[in-house]
Write a protein that holds these residues in place. Structure first.
Motif, PDB file in Angstrom:
ATOM      1  N   PRO A 106      18.017  94.650 -88.971  1.00 52.84           N
ATOM      2  CA  PRO A 106      18.361  93.794 -90.106  1.00 52.84           C
ATOM      3  C   PRO A 106      17.571  92.491 -90.020  1.00 52.84           C
ATOM      4  O   PRO A 106      17.193  92.061 -88.926  1.00 52.84           O
ATOM      5  CB  PRO A 106      19.856  93.551 -89.928  1.00 52.84           C
ATOM      6  CG  PRO A 106      20.104  93.735 -88.470  1.00 52.84           C
ATOM      7  CD  PRO A 106      19.126  94.784 -88.025  1.00 52.84           C
ATOM      8  N   PRO A 107      17.330  91.863 -91.154  1.00 51.73           N
ATOM      9  CA  PRO A 107      16.670  90.560 -91.131  1.00 51.73           C
ATOM     10  C   PRO A 107      17.644  89.499 -90.632  1.00 51.73           C
ATOM     11  O   PRO A 107      18.849  89.716 -90.612  1.00 51.73           O
ATOM     12  CB  PRO A 107      16.304  90.330 -92.592  1.00 51.73           C
ATOM     13  CG  PRO A 107      17.351  91.075 -93.341  1.00 51.73           C
ATOM     14  CD  PRO A 107      17.651  92.294 -92.511  1.00 51.73           C
ATOM     15  N   PRO A 108      17.128  88.341 -90.223  1.00 50.24           N
ATOM     16  CA  PRO A 108      18.029  87.269 -89.789  1.00 50.24           C
ATOM     17  C   PRO A 108      18.853  86.739 -90.955  1.00 50.24           C
ATOM     18  O   PRO A 108      18.497  86.920 -92.116  1.00 50.24           O
ATOM     19  CB  PRO A 108      17.076  86.198 -89.256  1.00 50.24           C
ATOM     20  CG  PRO A 108      15.780  86.467 -89.918  1.00 50.24           C
ATOM     21  CD  PRO A 108      15.727  87.948 -90.162  1.00 50.24           C
ATOM     22  N   LEU A 109      19.939  86.105 -90.612  1.00 49.80           N
ATOM     23  CA  LEU A 109      20.829  85.518 -91.607  1.00 49.80           C
ATOM     24  C   LEU A 109      20.705  84.003 -91.554  1.00 49.80           C
ATOM     25  O   LEU A 109      20.830  83.399 -90.487  1.00 49.80           O
ATOM     26  CB  LEU A 109      22.272  85.927 -91.304  1.00 49.80           C
ATOM     27  CG  LEU A 109      23.351  85.289 -92.165  1.00 49.80           C
ATOM     28  CD1 LEU A 109      23.293  85.853 -93.576  1.00 49.80           C
ATOM     29  CD2 LEU A 109      24.716  85.513 -91.551  1.00 49.80           C
ATOM     30  N   CYS A 110      20.466  83.393 -92.667  1.00 47.49           N
ATOM     31  CA  CYS A 110      20.486  81.929 -92.767  1.00 47.49           C
ATOM     32  C   CYS A 110      21.944  81.532 -92.974  1.00 47.49           C
ATOM     33  O   CYS A 110      22.471  81.643 -94.079  1.00 47.49           O
ATOM     34  CB  CYS A 110      19.600  81.458 -93.913  1.00 47.49           C
ATOM     35  SG  CYS A 110      19.655  79.669 -94.124  1.00 47.49           S
ATOM     36  N   GLU A 111      22.582  81.105 -91.893  1.00 49.27           N
ATOM     37  CA  GLU A 111      24.013  80.828 -91.955  1.00 49.27           C
ATOM     38  C   GLU A 111      24.364  79.732 -92.962  1.00 49.27           C
ATOM     39  O   GLU A 111      25.376  79.833 -93.654  1.00 49.27           O
ATOM     40  CB  GLU A 111      24.539  80.467 -90.571  1.00 49.27           C
ATOM     41  CG  GLU A 111      24.545  81.648 -89.628  1.00 49.27           C
ATOM     42  CD  GLU A 111      25.002  81.282 -88.227  1.00 49.27           C
ATOM     43  OE1 GLU A 111      25.543  80.173 -88.019  1.00 49.27           O
ATOM     44  OE2 GLU A 111      24.819  82.126 -87.332  1.00 49.27           O
ATOM     45  N   ALA A 112      23.538  78.702 -93.059  1.00 45.68           N
ATOM     46  CA  ALA A 112      23.837  77.603 -93.989  1.00 45.68           C
ATOM     47  C   ALA A 112      23.856  78.104 -95.432  1.00 45.68           C
ATOM     48  O   ALA A 112      24.771  77.789 -96.200  1.00 45.68           O
ATOM     49  CB  ALA A 112      22.819  76.479 -93.825  1.00 45.68           C
TER      50      ALA A 112
ATOM     51  N   TRP B  44      14.442  91.077 -87.449  1.00 40.95           N
ATOM     52  CA  TRP B  44      15.267  89.970 -87.001  1.00 40.95           C
ATOM     53  C   TRP B  44      14.438  88.993 -86.174  1.00 40.95           C
ATOM     54  O   TRP B  44      14.516  87.781 -86.378  1.00 40.95           O
ATOM     55  CB  TRP B  44      16.471  90.478 -86.200  1.00 40.95           C
ATOM     56  CG  TRP B  44      17.463  89.397 -85.906  1.00 40.95           C
ATOM     57  CD1 TRP B  44      18.426  88.928 -86.748  1.00 40.95           C
ATOM     58  CD2 TRP B  44      17.586  88.634 -84.709  1.00 40.95           C
ATOM     59  NE1 TRP B  44      19.137  87.919 -86.131  1.00 40.95           N
ATOM     60  CE2 TRP B  44      18.641  87.727 -84.883  1.00 40.95           C
ATOM     61  CE3 TRP B  44      16.901  88.648 -83.499  1.00 40.95           C
ATOM     62  CZ2 TRP B  44      19.042  86.834 -83.897  1.00 40.95           C
ATOM     63  CZ3 TRP B  44      17.289  87.752 -82.521  1.00 40.95           C
ATOM     64  CH2 TRP B  44      18.353  86.857 -82.720  1.00 40.95           C
ATOM     65  N   ALA B  45      13.621  89.499 -85.268  1.00 36.86           N
ATOM     66  CA  ALA B  45      12.792  88.618 -84.431  1.00 36.86           C
ATOM     67  C   ALA B  45      11.585  88.088 -85.199  1.00 36.86           C
ATOM     68  O   ALA B  45      11.282  86.896 -85.144  1.00 36.86           O
ATOM     69  CB  ALA B  45      12.340  89.363 -83.185  1.00 36.86           C
ATOM     70  N   LEU B  46      10.916  88.952 -85.926  1.00 39.93           N
ATOM     71  CA  LEU B  46       9.686  88.552 -86.607  1.00 39.93           C
ATOM     72  C   LEU B  46       9.906  87.484 -87.662  1.00 39.93           C
ATOM     73  O   LEU B  46       9.079  86.580 -87.831  1.00 39.93           O
ATOM     74  CB  LEU B  46       9.024  89.770 -87.252  1.00 39.93           C
ATOM     75  CG  LEU B  46       8.411  90.777 -86.298  1.00 39.93           C
ATOM     76  CD1 LEU B  46       7.962  92.016 -87.061  1.00 39.93           C
ATOM     77  CD2 LEU B  46       7.239  90.163 -85.546  1.00 39.93           C
ATOM     78  N   MET B  47      11.011  87.585 -88.389  1.00 39.68           N
ATOM     79  CA  MET B  47      11.237  86.674 -89.505  1.00 39.68           C
ATOM     80  C   MET B  47      11.738  85.298 -89.075  1.00 39.68           C
ATOM     81  O   MET B  47      11.864  84.404 -89.896  1.00 39.68           O
ATOM     82  CB  MET B  47      12.201  87.295 -90.516  1.00 39.68           C
ATOM     83  CG  MET B  47      11.599  88.493 -91.229  1.00 39.68           C
ATOM     84  SD  MET B  47      12.744  89.324 -92.328  1.00 39.68           S
ATOM     85  CE  MET B  47      12.823  88.157 -93.672  1.00 39.68           C
ATOM     86  N   GLN B  48      12.011  85.128 -87.783  1.00 39.99           N
ATOM     87  CA  GLN B  48      12.441  83.809 -87.330  1.00 39.99           C
ATOM     88  C   GLN B  48      11.628  83.342 -86.131  1.00 39.99           C
ATOM     89  O   GLN B  48      12.065  82.501 -85.354  1.00 39.99           O
ATOM     90  CB  GLN B  48      13.942  83.782 -87.040  1.00 39.99           C
ATOM     91  CG  GLN B  48      14.423  84.792 -86.066  1.00 39.99           C
ATOM     92  CD  GLN B  48      15.938  84.784 -85.957  1.00 39.99           C
ATOM     93  OE1 GLN B  48      16.630  83.886 -86.449  1.00 39.99           O
ATOM     94  NE2 GLN B  48      16.487  85.769 -85.310  1.00 39.99           N
ATOM     95  N   LYS B  49      10.405  83.857 -86.021  1.00 42.40           N
ATOM     96  CA  LYS B  49       9.518  83.466 -84.930  1.00 42.40           C
ATOM     97  C   LYS B  49       9.349  81.958 -84.836  1.00 42.40           C
ATOM     98  O   LYS B  49       9.379  81.395 -83.775  1.00 42.40           O
ATOM     99  CB  LYS B  49       8.138  84.105 -85.118  1.00 42.40           C
ATOM    100  CG  LYS B  49       7.893  85.299 -84.278  1.00 42.40           C
ATOM    101  CD  LYS B  49       6.459  85.749 -84.437  1.00 42.40           C
ATOM    102  CE  LYS B  49       6.205  86.937 -83.539  1.00 42.40           C
ATOM    103  NZ  LYS B  49       4.864  87.448 -83.686  1.00 42.40           N
TER     104      LYS B  49
END
Length: 108
Positions: free
Chosen positions: A20-26, A68-73
């Protein structure tokens, strides 16, 4: 899911698991509050699921795309559009038969 596809003689070389892609919690919290509820997801939990996907891919001998890792490098997740979640959810509900047809290139 991987075992099902392998049972249909689809080789590991044609399978790719995607975390899954990362989640922008804000941004997600803002959306939750707009709908009258509190924050109900955490990026750290999404990361645990992504890690499980990595392990499954390794155990099954398939390739994996670690979104998940790539999109928040660079530590930036804010640009992640909500529409991506909609697309991911729509694809997740695809029936296995449709997935097999897609992998096989609709060879009927």
């Amino acid at each position: 899911m991987v075992q099902y596809l392998k049972s249909l003689d689809i080789p590991e070389s044609r399978l790719v698991l995607i975390t899954p892609p990362p989640l922008c919690e804000a941004a997600w919290e803002k959306e939750c509050l707009a709908q009258g509820c509190k924050l109900n997801r955490l990026n750290s939990v999404v990361g645990e699921y992504a890690n499980a996907c990595l392990h499954v891919a390794q155990d099954c001998g398939t390739d994996v795309l670690d979104l998940w890792a790539l999109m928040q490098k660079d530590g930036q997740v804010e640009w992640l559009a909500w529409s991506f979640w909609d697309v991911a959810n729509a694809r997740a509900t695809t029936h296995p038969e449709q997935l097999v047809e897609s992998i096989n290139g609709n060879k009927d």
